[in-house]
Scaffold this motif. Structure first.
Motif, short mmCIF file in Angstrom:
data_model
loop_
_atom_site.label_atom_id
_atom_site.label_comp_id
_atom_site.label_asym_id
_atom_site.label_seq_id
_atom_site.Cartn_x
_atom_site.Cartn_y
_atom_site.Cartn_z
N PHE A 29 -17.31 25.22 -15.14
CA PHE A 29 -16.24 25.20 -16.14
C PHE A 29 -15.00 25.94 -15.64
O PHE A 29 -13.88 25.52 -15.89
N GLN A 31 -13.78 26.00 -12.78
CA GLN A 31 -13.00 25.10 -11.92
C GLN A 31 -11.98 24.30 -12.72
O GLN A 31 -11.00 23.81 -12.17
N TYR A 32 -12.22 24.17 -14.02
CA TYR A 32 -11.31 23.44 -14.91
C TYR A 32 -10.47 24.38 -15.77
O TYR A 32 -9.78 23.94 -16.69
N VAL A 34 -11.66 26.59 -17.85
CA VAL A 34 -12.29 26.66 -19.17
C VAL A 34 -13.39 27.72 -19.16
O VAL A 34 -14.20 27.77 -18.24
N SER A 62 -16.86 22.11 -26.04
CA SER A 62 -16.22 21.12 -25.18
C SER A 62 -14.73 20.93 -25.50
O SER A 62 -14.02 20.32 -24.72
N PHE A 65 -11.43 21.50 -22.92
CA PHE A 65 -11.16 20.71 -21.72
C PHE A 65 -9.96 19.79 -21.93
O PHE A 65 -9.76 19.26 -23.02
N ASP A 69 -11.68 15.83 -18.44
CA ASP A 69 -12.30 16.91 -17.67
C ASP A 69 -13.71 17.25 -18.15
O ASP A 69 -14.56 17.64 -17.34
N ALA A 70 -13.98 17.11 -19.44
CA ALA A 70 -15.33 17.41 -19.93
C ALA A 70 -16.34 16.47 -19.28
O ALA A 70 -17.42 16.90 -18.86
N ARG A 72 -16.06 14.98 -16.38
CA ARG A 72 -16.19 15.36 -14.97
C ARG A 72 -17.02 16.63 -14.82
O ARG A 72 -17.87 16.73 -13.92
N ALA A 73 -16.80 17.60 -15.69
CA ALA A 73 -17.57 18.85 -15.64
C ALA A 73 -19.05 18.59 -15.91
O ALA A 73 -19.91 19.15 -15.22
N LYS A 76 -20.68 17.18 -12.87
CA LYS A 76 -20.92 18.21 -11.85
C LYS A 76 -22.10 19.09 -12.23
O LYS A 76 -22.91 19.46 -11.36
#
Length: 103
Positions: A29, A31-32, A34, A62, A65, A69-70, A72-73, A76
């Motif tokens: 998270f 990385q975004y 968040v 959530s 984001f 992005d949510a 993508r996260a 990951k």
């Protein structure tokens, strides 16, 4: 994850696998940009027989984001944790549970 980012959720009694997964989530998270916020642990209202009640699942915020992005996260996190964890982007939160699959 800082304890002030547990939004009233009861986290005492969570399985060690979930605690490990929360550390992974926190890194991803970040990385975004968040903060990982747990909104439900062993508390809350869940379906009958939910593994939330036995410490095997948490819900994560959530809404912080940016668009897309949510998803993508979550991808990951799934990749990092492997097949014994289910990570699902719901309409208003991310559900994460430890659900080991028989081999």
């Amino acid at each position: 994850m800082r304890l002030d980012h547990v939004q009233g959720a009861r986290i005492r009694g969570l399985r060690s696998e979930i605690l490990f997964a929360i550390c992974v989530v926190d890194e991803i998270f970040a990385q975004y940009g968040v903060e990982a916020v747990i909104t439900s642990g062993i508390d809350g209202k869940h379906s009958r027989g939910s593994i939330h009640y036995s410490g095997g699942a948490v819900d994560l915020r959530s809404r912080d984001f940016a668009d897309g992005d949510a998803e993508r996260a979550v991808a990951k996190v799934k990749d990092a944790l492997g097949p014994d964890f289910d990570v699902i982007l719901e309409h208003n939160h991310i559900h994460m549970e430890y659900q080991p699959h028989e081999q």
